[in-house]
Design a protein around this motif. Structure first.
Motif, PDB file in Angstrom:
ATOM      1  N   ALA A   1      13.396 -14.518   8.081  1.00 39.02           N
ATOM      2  CA  ALA A   1      14.406 -15.569   8.008  1.00 39.02           C
ATOM      3  C   ALA A   1      14.833 -15.801   6.567  1.00 39.02           C
ATOM      4  O   ALA A   1      16.034 -15.877   6.247  1.00 39.02           O
ATOM      5  N   ILE A   2      13.861 -15.870   5.669  1.00 35.90           N
ATOM      6  CA  ILE A   2      14.201 -16.107   4.260  1.00 35.90           C
ATOM      7  C   ILE A   2      15.023 -14.946   3.725  1.00 35.90           C
ATOM      8  O   ILE A   2      16.045 -15.110   3.046  1.00 35.90           O
ATOM      9  N   ALA A   3      14.601 -13.700   4.075  1.00 39.79           N
ATOM     10  CA  ALA A   3      15.309 -12.516   3.581  1.00 39.79           C
ATOM     11  C   ALA A   3      16.727 -12.491   4.109  1.00 39.79           C
ATOM     12  O   ALA A   3      17.663 -12.105   3.391  1.00 39.79           O
ATOM     13  N   ALA A   4      16.883 -12.892   5.355  1.00 40.17           N
ATOM     14  CA  ALA A   4      18.239 -12.935   5.908  1.00 40.17           C
ATOM     15  C   ALA A   4      19.103 -13.893   5.098  1.00 40.17           C
ATOM     16  O   ALA A   4      20.294 -13.648   4.850  1.00 40.17           O
ATOM     17  N   GLY A   5      18.483 -15.002   4.643  1.00 41.44           N
ATOM     18  CA  GLY A   5      19.194 -15.946   3.790  1.00 41.44           C
ATOM     19  C   GLY A   5      19.670 -15.292   2.505  1.00 41.44           C
ATOM     20  O   GLY A   5      20.804 -15.488   2.074  1.00 41.44           O
ATOM     21  N   TRP A   6      18.763 -14.479   1.873  1.00 38.98           N
ATOM     22  CA  TRP A   6      19.153 -13.792   0.630  1.00 38.98           C
ATOM     23  C   TRP A   6      20.320 -12.874   0.899  1.00 38.98           C
ATOM     24  O   TRP A   6      21.273 -12.795   0.140  1.00 38.98           O
ATOM     25  N   ARG A   7      20.231 -12.177   2.028  1.00 37.03           N
ATOM     26  CA  ARG A   7      21.254 -11.196   2.382  1.00 37.03           C
ATOM     27  C   ARG A   7      22.601 -11.917   2.520  1.00 37.03           C
ATOM     28  O   ARG A   7      23.625 -11.440   2.016  1.00 37.03           O
ATOM     29  N   ALA A   8      22.537 -13.068   3.195  1.00 42.30           N
ATOM     30  CA  ALA A   8      23.764 -13.825   3.405  1.00 42.30           C
ATOM     31  C   ALA A   8      24.336 -14.279   2.060  1.00 42.30           C
ATOM     32  O   ALA A   8      25.530 -14.276   1.831  1.00 42.30           O
ATOM     33  N   GLN A   9      23.442 -14.649   1.146  1.00 44.28           N
ATOM     34  CA  GLN A   9      23.891 -15.178  -0.136  1.00 44.28           C
ATOM     35  C   GLN A   9      24.474 -14.090  -1.037  1.00 44.28           C
ATOM     36  O   GLN A   9      25.509 -14.252  -1.650  1.00 44.28           O
ATOM     37  N   HIS A  10      23.751 -12.930  -1.122  1.00 44.22           N
ATOM     38  CA  HIS A  10      24.143 -11.935  -2.119  1.00 44.22           C
ATOM     39  C   HIS A  10      24.846 -10.733  -1.542  1.00 44.22           C
ATOM     40  O   HIS A  10      25.351  -9.898  -2.292  1.00 44.22           O
ATOM     41  N   GLY A  11      24.843 -10.580  -0.241  1.00 43.02           N
ATOM     42  CA  GLY A  11      25.536  -9.444   0.349  1.00 43.02           C
ATOM     43  C   GLY A  11      24.869  -8.125  -0.033  1.00 43.02           C
ATOM     44  O   GLY A  11      23.665  -8.004   0.068  1.00 43.02           O
TER      45      GLY A  11
END
Lengths: 650, 327
Positions: free
Chosen positions: A353-363
């Motif tokens: 979940a946290i990693a998905a957040g990073w992905r969403a933030q930085h693409g």
């Protein structure tokens, strides 16, 4: 020389018993327990026979025992061939031969068998203690062989005689060792039965596997740098790369070497060094990141790990060059990148979940995600420990959010998982980190407790980038060593502890000696021999010139020894020298002086054979006898003797 | 003088052939006297005299009737010494040798009656027929040159010389002397049968007893002690001592013998070789002297491991000499 049918005396029997014991005791750990016990029983039996002077057992009993022993060895190993079964059989034969000591030839045969068993020890270990023990056993065996022909001298005297003989043989041994054409391969080139219980990295990594290695202070390899030793924090010894993850364990890809030369070019200064790798039974060759050259008979995997063509079953030495700043994998194959993103379908939901957040933030910005991940790991306040708590199914989540305590494999695994979950290709790299410079000989020693795991991420435009998540939480592990990073010195191997200064000093010295032995005795291969001969001015010698040099040098040593032994004879009384000239002249006339013959006795015999010269012969002999054996020679005696002999022409 | 040791080390005396300034005429006269009575036994006679001059005791192993008693008698006679003979038997007691104290009724005290050992030359005949107890009484007297009886120590006369004879040990009814006691004899010699010419002269000649009775002493006991002291002063050079040591070392290392020569045996060898050199009129010892006396010194000291060699003492000594080069 002793006649071969002379009976074996009691003292000779004791000698042989001691020798057999000395030769077979070091082999006890190699042969099965039942055989050790049986051999011990036979030795005791033999000792009782000698002590009580009982009769030797009958021949039929010996034959039965030999058959029983051979069958026992066969049942144990299902063969009588090979190293261990062969040695076991020899132990059987040796112990039973002791029950058959009837005549001098039995004693000689037993002693020769003992020599052979001494050699057998080297098939198992080739360390300095083994060699010293073997020297001692050879000394005892030689003394026994001497006692087989004459057992009257005291044991110490016998040992001294044997020691003198071996000392005289020593120069020849050294010459033959140095100059006899070497064959490629180890000195003890018998294929080992199997590599067992060799500690070292394995091709899978699961929580706890590297922490286990930290319990071992066995040496993994030694390194000699050509220049200065790079700082501790840059000593990453690349080992197996593990891209595939099944939710618990990381595994290496089962591929063979992909490159025969390195697929990247160097940037910045190169580091040159030479590795002496201890056998570990795997194909891996450890190299400083990133390898710039490949040792002979090796290749580079697609993960940039050098591997040998054959498993490393013997100590191996190779020269290496590293480019610490090289950039690799800018144009990485898509299959490899795909593999570096693969994750099991489920598990570890919190991290995902946290990693998905990073992905969403930085693409797709891998560098930014990497920086975020590093910050995230720093904020988790993870504790580096040798004794991490056991983890359940979701090893990443539990480590990062619940227990927060782990060893390097926990850090690396969690970090790579986080990057993959965020869509950045990443993989685990196992190997060794750091090492310790031995101040005695300057070698860097890397031990099993230096085993380490770190992460590698692929960033577009930068290729593979090394990140060590352990360094984020426990920087002292990377900057100094394991002992400084672990909270209290919990469960560290004795030698890894830093509080025992004297012990470390002793260890440095012992290790330097062992390394010298490995490098120059066990590792004395054709290349070393060529280097040595080149140093002596013989470039690329063939076997003919080497044989010639060997013969000349052996002859020289023989001459030197002869001169040494004859030194007393060479320092002769001048009267005796004159007498020798005199007798040599008579010998040409066929009148030969016997070396045991007194001067006057010889004169009388010679005068009888050459009556014409009787007067001068008797005069010379009388003068000589008085000079050599009389109270005090007079001043002109020697001159007179010389003149008389000079004038003497038979 | 024939030094040719190769021919089985028989060294014959030919007096006067090589005149030597050191030659002592009295010794030559003594040897000539003895040789006149005991015929064809030049070498054993010389060895006996050398043994006496070296202050040692002599053991003769031989058959009866070859002249052992006569030799002892003649030696005593020409040297002007007292002579006693003790015939050893299996029922002999130490008191029969040493003497005994007898109660004298008139004086009311014990009086010591000295035994036959209180003399200058003792012939102990057939010593191995006596029991070890009696043997050891003699052997202790030989070693200590004094006798202790009833708590009182009495010195034996000077010079004191024992010639013991023993029957070959294979004969029945013998108590062989142990090695430690054999070692107290400086030399062991054999007389052997005379050669035919000497035997004929013996048979045809005058009565030996009469000849012995006619002998006159050539020297006084005092002079004999002086000569014994001269023997001790005969020079043994370092080279010669090396030779003795080499010989001993060889016997210790060679498997032919059970034990090698002891240091005491080396001293004995040197002492007899000195006397032998003096008999030849030299003030220094030559290897030839050592070789000449070697057989007598080692015969009762080295036990061959091989039974065959036991009876050939001469061959054993020859082999030893030929095996050891002069240093």
């Amino acid at each position: 020389m002793a006649r071969t049918n002379r009976p074996v005396s009691r003292r000779q029997a004791w000698w042989l018993l001691a020798t057999a014991l000395a030769a077979s005791l070091p082999l006890a750990p190699q042969v099965p327990l039942w055989l050790s016990l049986a051999a011990g029983a036979v030795f005791s039996w033999r000792a009782a026979l000698t002590w009580r002077q009982w009769h030797l057992p009958p021949r039929w009993l010996l034959v039965l025992l030999v058959i029983a022993g051979t069958v026992g060895v066969f049942l144990q190993y299902r063969t009588t061939m090979g190293r261990t079964p062969g040695i076991a059989l020899l132990v059987v034969f040796l112990s039973l031969k002791l029950l058959e000591l009837r005549a001098a030839r039995d004693a000689v045969a037993t002693a020769l068998l003992c020599y052979f068993l001494v050699l057998g020890q080297f098939l198992f270990t080739q360390t300095i203690p083994t060699a010293l023990l073997a020297c001692l056993t050879v000394l005892i065996t030689t003394a026994t062989l001497l006692a087989a022909s004459d057992d009257r001298p005291q044991p110490l005297l016998q040992l001294r005689r044997a020691g003198l003989m071996l000392a005289q043989a020593l120069p020849f041994m050294l010459l033959l060792f140095l100059l006899f054409p070497r064959v490629q391969g180890p000195l003890w080139g018998i294929p080992q039965d199997r590599i067992s219980a060799v500690s070292g990295l394995s091709d899978t990594m699961s929580p706890g596997s590297i922490a286990l290695l930290s319990q071992s202070d066995a040496i993994a390899f030694r390194v000699q740098f050509k220049g200065t030793v790079p700082p501790q924090s840059e000593l990453y010894w690349r080992g197996p790369v593990m891209p595939s993850f099944d939710g618990r364990s990381w595994r290496v890809r089962q591929t063979l070497g992909a490159y025969t030369e390195v697929p990247y070019s160097g940037i910045g200064a190169a580091v040159d060094y030479e590795v002496t790798l201890e056998p570990h039974g795997k194909f891996w060759l450890f190299a400083l990141e990133l390898p710039a050259t490949l040792p002979a008979d090796s290749a580079l995997t697609s993960d940039y790990q050098p591997i040998a063509r054959q498993a490393v079953r013997n100590r191996m030495r190779y020269a290496q060059r590293a480019w610490p700043e090289a950039i690799a994998g800018i144009n990485e194959a898509s299959s490899i990148l795909r593999e570096a993103l693969a994750l099991p379908r489920d598990g570890n939901p919190r991290m995902r979940a946290i990693a998905a957040g990073w992905r969403a933030q930085h693409g797709d910005d891998g560098a930014a995600i990497l920086a975020t991940a590093e910050t995230f790991f720093g904020q988790q306040l993870l504790i580096y420990t040798l004794n991490p708590p056991l983890l359940g199914a979701d090893i990443v989540d539990e480590f990062l959010f619940d227990t927060k305590r782990g060893f390097c494999e926990h850090f690396a695994a969690a970090f790579v998982f986080a990057l993959r979950a965020a869509g950045v290709p990443a993989r685990v790299v196992a190997g060794y980190q750091g090492g310790e410079v031995n101040p005695v000989d300057g070698y860097l020693v890397v031990r099993q407790y230096d085993a380490h795991a770190w992460a590698e991420a692929w960033i577009a435009g930068r290729g593979w980038v090394r990140i060590d998540p352990t360094a984020i939480s426990a920087p002292s592990r990377i900057n100094s060593n394991l002992a400084s990073a672990v909270p209290t010195e919990e469960g560290l191997p004795f030698l890894a502890r830093s509080d025992l200064a004297w012990l470390r000093e002793v260890r440095y010295r012992l290790d330097a000696v062992t390394n010298g032995w490995n490098q120059w005795v066990l590792g004395y291969n054709p290349q070393r021999q060529r280097d040595l001969l080149a140093g002596l001015g013989m470039n690329e010698p063939d076997w003919r010139s080497m044989t010639a040099v060997l013969s000349v040098l052996c002859g020289g040593v023989m001459l030197g020894l002869t001169v040494w032994i004859l030194r007393n004879r060479l320092r002769v009384d001048p009267a005796l020298a004159a007498w020798r000239r005199f007798t040599a002249r008579l010998a040409r006339r066929g009148i030969v002086w016997q070396p045991w013959e007194g001067p006057l006795a010889f004169a009388e015999r010679a005068a009888g054979q050459a009556p014409r010269h009787a007067k001068s012969i008797v005069e010379i002999a009388t003068l000589y006898a008085r000079m050599r054996y009389g109270p005090a020679p007079q001043a002109g005696d020697l001159l007179q003797l010389k003149q008389k002999i000079a004038a003497f022409h038979p | 003088m024939n030094y040719n040791v190769a021919q089985k080390h028989i060294i014959h005396q030919r007096p006067g052939k090589t005149p030597n300034p050191m030659r002592l005429p009295e010794l030559d006269a003594i040897l000539a006297d003895i040789n006149r009575i005991i015929l064809g036994k030049d070498r054993p006679i010389r060895l006996s005299l050398a043994c006496l001059l070296a202050r040692g005791h002599l053991l003769i192993e031989d058959l009866p009737g070859v002249g052992k008693t006569t030799l002892a008698h003649v030696l005593a006679r020409v040297l002007g010494l007292d002579f006693q003979r003790i015939q050893f038997t299996s029922d002999m007691l130490p008191a029969d040798i040493i003497g005994v104290s007898i109660f004298d009724r008139e004086s009311g005290a014990f009086h010591f009656h000295p035994g036959p050992i209180f003399t200058q030359v003792v012939l102990a005949d057939e010593i191995n027929r006596a029991t070890p107890k009696a043997q050891s009484a003699l052997l202790e007297a030989m070693e200590e040159r004094q006798v202790t009886a009833e708590g009182k120590t009495r010195a034996l006369p000077e010079p004191f010389f024992v010639i013991a004879t023993q029957n070959p040990t294979y004969q029945i009814g013998t108590f062989p002397l142990p090695e430690s006691q054999l070692d107290r004899f400086l030399l062991k010699i054999e007389l052997g049968y005379p050669d035919p010419a000497a035997e004929r002269e013996l048979l045809a000649g005058a009565d030996r007893r009469q000849l012995v009775a006619d002998l006159v002493p050539r020297i006084t006991p005092q002079r004999l002690i002086e000569l014994q002291n001269t023997v001790r002063a005969v020079h043994a050079s370092p080279a010669l001592i090396d030779y003795v040591q080499t010989l001993a070392a060889y016997t210790r290392a060679a498997p032919r013998w059970q034990e090698g020569l002891s240091p005491r045996a080396c001293l004995a060898l040197l002492a007899v070789a000195r006397a032998w050199a003096l008999l030849d009129g030299r003030d220094h010892v030559l290897p030839e002297d050592v070789q000449a006396v070697l057989q007598g010194v080692i015969a009762h000291r080295l036990r061959p491991t091989d039974d065959d060699a036991r009876s050939h003492a001469e061959a054993v000594a020859a082999a030893l000499i030929e095996a050891v080069p002069l240093p």
